[in-house]
Design a protein around this motif. Structure first.
Motif, mmCIF file in Angstrom:
data_model
loop_
_atom_site.group_PDB
_atom_site.id
_atom_site.type_symbol
_atom_site.label_atom_id
_atom_site.label_comp_id
_atom_site.label_asym_id
_atom_site.label_seq_id
_atom_site.Cartn_x
_atom_site.Cartn_y
_atom_site.Cartn_z
ATOM 1 N N PRO A 82 2.786 3.677 -17.956
ATOM 2 C CA PRO A 82 2.932 2.887 -19.182
ATOM 3 C C PRO A 82 4.358 2.379 -19.343
ATOM 4 C CG PRO A 82 1.735 4.927 -19.612
ATOM 5 C CD PRO A 82 2.287 5.046 -18.225
ATOM 6 N N HIS A 83 4.502 1.141 -19.771
ATOM 7 C CA HIS A 83 5.827 0.552 -19.940
ATOM 8 C C HIS A 83 5.760 -0.570 -20.970
ATOM 9 C CE1 HIS A 83 3.730 -1.693 -16.761
ATOM 10 N NE2 HIS A 83 4.399 -2.753 -17.164
ATOM 11 N N LEU A 84 6.914 -1.021 -21.415
ATOM 12 C CA LEU A 84 7.001 -2.103 -22.390
ATOM 13 C C LEU A 84 7.392 -3.403 -21.697
ATOM 14 C CD1 LEU A 84 8.797 -0.493 -25.474
ATOM 15 C CD2 LEU A 84 6.384 -1.114 -25.279
ATOM 16 N N TRP A 85 6.761 -4.476 -22.129
ATOM 17 C CA TRP A 85 7.132 -5.816 -21.686
ATOM 18 C C TRP A 85 7.137 -6.729 -22.909
ATOM 19 C CZ3 TRP A 85 4.225 -10.330 -22.185
ATOM 20 C CH2 TRP A 85 4.808 -11.463 -21.623
ATOM 21 N N ASN A 86 8.299 -7.284 -23.239
ATOM 22 C CA ASN A 86 8.433 -8.176 -24.397
ATOM 23 C C ASN A 86 7.840 -7.575 -25.670
ATOM 24 O OD1 ASN A 86 9.736 -10.052 -22.848
ATOM 25 N ND2 ASN A 86 8.229 -11.674 -23.115
ATOM 26 N N GLY A 87 8.024 -6.285 -25.854
ATOM 27 C CA GLY A 87 7.521 -5.617 -27.042
ATOM 28 C C GLY A 87 6.061 -5.228 -26.967
ATOM 29 N N VAL A 88 5.398 -5.533 -25.846
ATOM 30 C CA VAL A 88 3.987 -5.201 -25.646
ATOM 31 C C VAL A 88 3.895 -3.965 -24.752
ATOM 32 C CG1 VAL A 88 1.777 -6.001 -24.708
ATOM 33 C CG2 VAL A 88 3.314 -7.620 -25.860
ATOM 34 N N ARG A 89 3.086 -2.999 -25.152
ATOM 35 C CA ARG A 89 2.870 -1.818 -24.321
ATOM 36 C C ARG A 89 1.834 -2.158 -23.249
ATOM 37 N NH1 ARG A 89 3.175 3.955 -24.777
ATOM 38 N NH2 ARG A 89 1.486 4.994 -23.627
ATOM 39 N N VAL A 90 2.186 -1.958 -21.992
ATOM 40 C CA VAL A 90 1.276 -2.196 -20.873
ATOM 41 C C VAL A 90 0.876 -0.839 -20.294
ATOM 42 C CG1 VAL A 90 0.949 -3.311 -18.640
ATOM 43 C CG2 VAL A 90 2.387 -4.403 -20.379
ATOM 44 N N SER A 91 -0.423 -0.575 -20.290
ATOM 45 C CA SER A 91 -0.928 0.717 -19.826
ATOM 46 C C SER A 91 -1.812 0.506 -18.594
ATOM 47 C CB SER A 91 -1.742 1.406 -20.929
ATOM 48 O OG SER A 91 -0.930 1.712 -22.040
ATOM 49 N N PRO A 92 -1.315 0.851 -17.406
ATOM 50 C CA PRO A 92 -2.124 0.696 -16.194
ATOM 51 C C PRO A 92 -3.171 1.807 -16.080
ATOM 52 C CG PRO A 92 0.257 0.708 -15.723
ATOM 53 C CD PRO A 92 0.065 1.243 -17.106
ATOM 54 N N LEU A 93 -4.376 1.414 -15.716
ATOM 55 C CA LEU A 93 -5.428 2.368 -15.404
ATOM 56 C C LEU A 93 -5.988 2.062 -14.022
ATOM 57 C CD1 LEU A 93 -7.557 2.636 -18.694
ATOM 58 C CD2 LEU A 93 -5.784 4.192 -17.884
ATOM 59 N N TRP A 94 -6.478 3.087 -13.360
ATOM 60 C CA TRP A 94 -7.062 2.912 -12.033
ATOM 61 C C TRP A 94 -8.334 2.062 -12.108
ATOM 62 C CZ3 TRP A 94 -11.951 4.347 -10.368
ATOM 63 C CH2 TRP A 94 -12.185 4.244 -8.991
ATOM 64 N N ALA A 95 -8.570 1.290 -11.058
ATOM 65 C CA ALA A 95 -9.837 0.575 -10.879
ATOM 66 C C ALA A 95 -10.098 0.475 -9.386
ATOM 67 C CB ALA A 95 -9.781 -0.817 -11.503
ATOM 68 N N PRO A 96 -11.358 0.505 -8.955
ATOM 69 C CA PRO A 96 -11.652 0.424 -7.520
ATOM 70 C C PRO A 96 -11.352 -0.968 -6.984
ATOM 71 C CG PRO A 96 -13.678 0.292 -8.772
ATOM 72 C CD PRO A 96 -12.597 0.595 -9.761
ATOM 73 N N ARG A 97 -10.960 -1.042 -5.718
ATOM 74 C CA ARG A 97 -10.691 -2.328 -5.097
ATOM 75 C C ARG A 97 -12.002 -2.894 -4.532
ATOM 76 N NH1 ARG A 97 -5.923 -4.780 -3.092
ATOM 77 N NH2 ARG A 97 -6.335 -6.326 -1.468
ATOM 78 N N MET A 98 -12.883 -3.267 -5.437
ATOM 79 C CA MET A 98 -14.190 -3.802 -5.073
ATOM 80 C C MET A 98 -14.520 -4.924 -6.052
ATOM 81 S SD MET A 98 -16.252 -0.227 -4.433
ATOM 82 C CE MET A 98 -17.762 -1.075 -3.936
ATOM 83 N N MET A 99 -14.740 -6.124 -5.541
ATOM 84 C CA MET A 99 -14.916 -7.288 -6.399
ATOM 85 C C MET A 99 -16.019 -7.084 -7.429
ATOM 86 S SD MET A 99 -15.394 -11.300 -5.348
ATOM 87 C CE MET A 99 -16.980 -11.076 -4.531
ATOM 88 N N ALA A 100 -17.158 -6.517 -7.025
ATOM 89 C CA ALA A 100 -18.298 -6.402 -7.923
ATOM 90 C C ALA A 100 -18.145 -5.289 -8.954
ATOM 91 C CB ALA A 100 -19.570 -6.184 -7.113
ATOM 92 N N LEU A 101 -17.292 -4.290 -8.678
ATOM 93 C CA LEU A 101 -17.211 -3.117 -9.549
ATOM 94 C C LEU A 101 -15.874 -2.968 -10.266
ATOM 95 C CD1 LEU A 101 -18.967 -0.455 -7.274
ATOM 96 C CD2 LEU A 101 -19.953 -1.738 -9.181
ATOM 97 N N GLU A 102 -14.857 -3.673 -9.813
ATOM 98 C CA GLU A 102 -13.511 -3.478 -10.359
ATOM 99 C C GLU A 102 -13.473 -3.661 -11.871
ATOM 100 O OE1 GLU A 102 -9.671 -5.072 -8.478
ATOM 101 O OE2 GLU A 102 -10.003 -6.453 -10.149
ATOM 102 N N ALA A 103 -13.990 -4.780 -12.360
ATOM 103 C CA ALA A 103 -13.873 -5.090 -13.787
ATOM 104 C C ALA A 103 -14.687 -4.130 -14.647
ATOM 105 C CB ALA A 103 -14.308 -6.532 -14.039
#
Length: 400
Positions: A82-103
């Motif tokens: 988690p980090h701040l960018w321009n006052g916005v909190r950005v929270s990375p979460l894991w996702a699989p590297r698969m086009m059909a399932l990532e989102a």
């Protein structure tokens, strides 16, 4: 509250902090609302129209007193925590590297994360992630969904994926507390199809003026005002192949064709684009560009072309217009919504018509007054500040 309870040692840290504020400051803190954005790869400078939309919107919402958290997919972000960018909190979460399932998997994890964070509004972007609106409702979250386009019309999806995307649209429109569409046509269609109110909030445009030379022109052997530009992902619906074929028909015109963009996943389409580009002299593939480098490519182009078969609302086309560039766009509904002059459109997929239109456009240029008028019209009609205010109206309606 009694004086004893105010000074007791077991009060929570947040309460202790509040006691150091004036009454007016404490009231502002108490009223500060929180929104979590979900359904995108991440911000900033991540390729994609939804990503650009959230990047520009979120930074403006903070200026209106909202706390904004964007949940992104870890592999697209430069920082894994988690980090701040321009006052916005950005929270990375894991996702699989698969086009059909990532989102969809990332959205599921994001909703579980939101259930713990308890934002005032969970804002889900695009109809695919909207498939999980029922889960968000089950977790008693206030949900707003933005419809960014008919993703089930994209060429890359098979029959099952298209069915799921249509189901996501239905779930999002029927079950969200608030609904937004980025084009008037989508808003009207969704309102008629599902008998629900849908707010029309268009994409905005913000021109990044590059004050320094980045070297991108020299790196790719380009000359100012001597190249045609398309900035888009390498996916079938953007139809780079149509543009390359039309350019090839023109022969040696002294103009390069610059395709700025990359692909998140290896695909047969990307291979086809690269193979065709290698056989046509003058075609330049720059890969994904952003920031000052992309701004310099826009600022120095002779013409911008968008031959796509699918758009929600074309941000790249708006940016080209705001830079004062002559433009050509396929005559699909989303592009027609911008009400460009008739000569700025060509029939989708008509290679000969596209080649002829490019030849006509590159033979002339806009004069200074035309450039100024076009820039002012775009910036006044598609202001991100206006987008933020209209979005806040939807938020307030669902948090009353």
């Amino acid at each position: 509250m009694s004086r004893k309870s105010e000074t007791s040692g077991d009060r929570r840290p947040a309460q202790a902090d509040a006691l150091t504020l004036t009454g007016r400051q404490a009231a502002r803190v108490a009223k500060r609302r929180r929104v979590m954005m979900l359904g995108l790869r991440g911000i900033p400078n991540v390729q994609g129209g939804v990503e650009k939309h959230v990047e520009m919107l979120s930074s403006r919402l903070t200026g209106h007193g909202w706390e904004v958290e964007v949940v992104g997919r870890r592999r697209y972000l430069p920082v894994s925590g988690p980090h701040l960018w321009n006052g916005v909190r950005v929270s990375p979460l894991w996702a699989p590297r698969m086009m059909a399932l990532e989102a969809i998997i990332h959205t599921f994890l994001g909703i579980c994360f939101a259930a713990m964070r308890r934002p005032d509004v969970l804002h889900i972007h695009a109809v695919g992630p909207a498939l999980l609106v029922p889960l968000a409702r089950l977790m008693r979250l206030n949900v707003v969904v933005t419809h960014h386009g008919y993703d089930y019309d994209r060429q890359k999806w098979g029959a099952f994926a298209k069915k799921m995307l249509r189901t996501g649209e239905r779930m999002g429109m029927r079950l969200a507390h608030g609904r937004i569409a980025i084009s008037r046509e989508i808003a009207e269609t969704m309102g008629e199809r599902y008998r629900v109110p849908v707010a029309f909030v268009p994409n905005g445009v913000a021109v990044s003026h590059c004050d320094v030379e980045t070297g991108v022109l020299g790196e790719f052997g380009l000359t100012r005002r001597r190249y045609i530009l398309l900035a888009a992902r390498l996916v079938p619906e953007k139809r780079q192949i149509d543009l390359i074929k039309a350019y090839a028909k023109l022969g040696n015109t002294g103009f390069n064709l610059v395709l700025a963009g990359g692909a998140e996943f290896e695909s047969a389409y990307e291979d086809e684009v690269r193979a065709l580009a290698s056989r046509v002299p003058g075609v330049v593939l720059t890969g994904f560009q952003t920031g000052d480098r992309l701004a310099e490519l826009f600022a120095n182009a002779a013409l911008f072309v968008l031959p796509s078969s699918h758009e929600g609302m074309p941000i790249a086309l708006l940016e080209a217009m705001a830079h004062g560039l002559p433009v050509l766009a396929s005559d699909i509904v989303a592009n027609r919504q911008l009400d460009l002059p008739a000569g700025d459109y060509f029939p989708l997929g008509d290679i000969d018509a596209l080649a002829s239109a490019i030849s006509e456009k590159t033979a002339t240029s806009l004069d200074e007054q035309e450039v100024l008028a076009q820039t002012e019209r775009v910036e006044s009609a598609y202001s991100w500040s206006s987008v933020a205010l209209k979005t806040l109206d939807v938020y307030r309606a669902v948090t009353k």
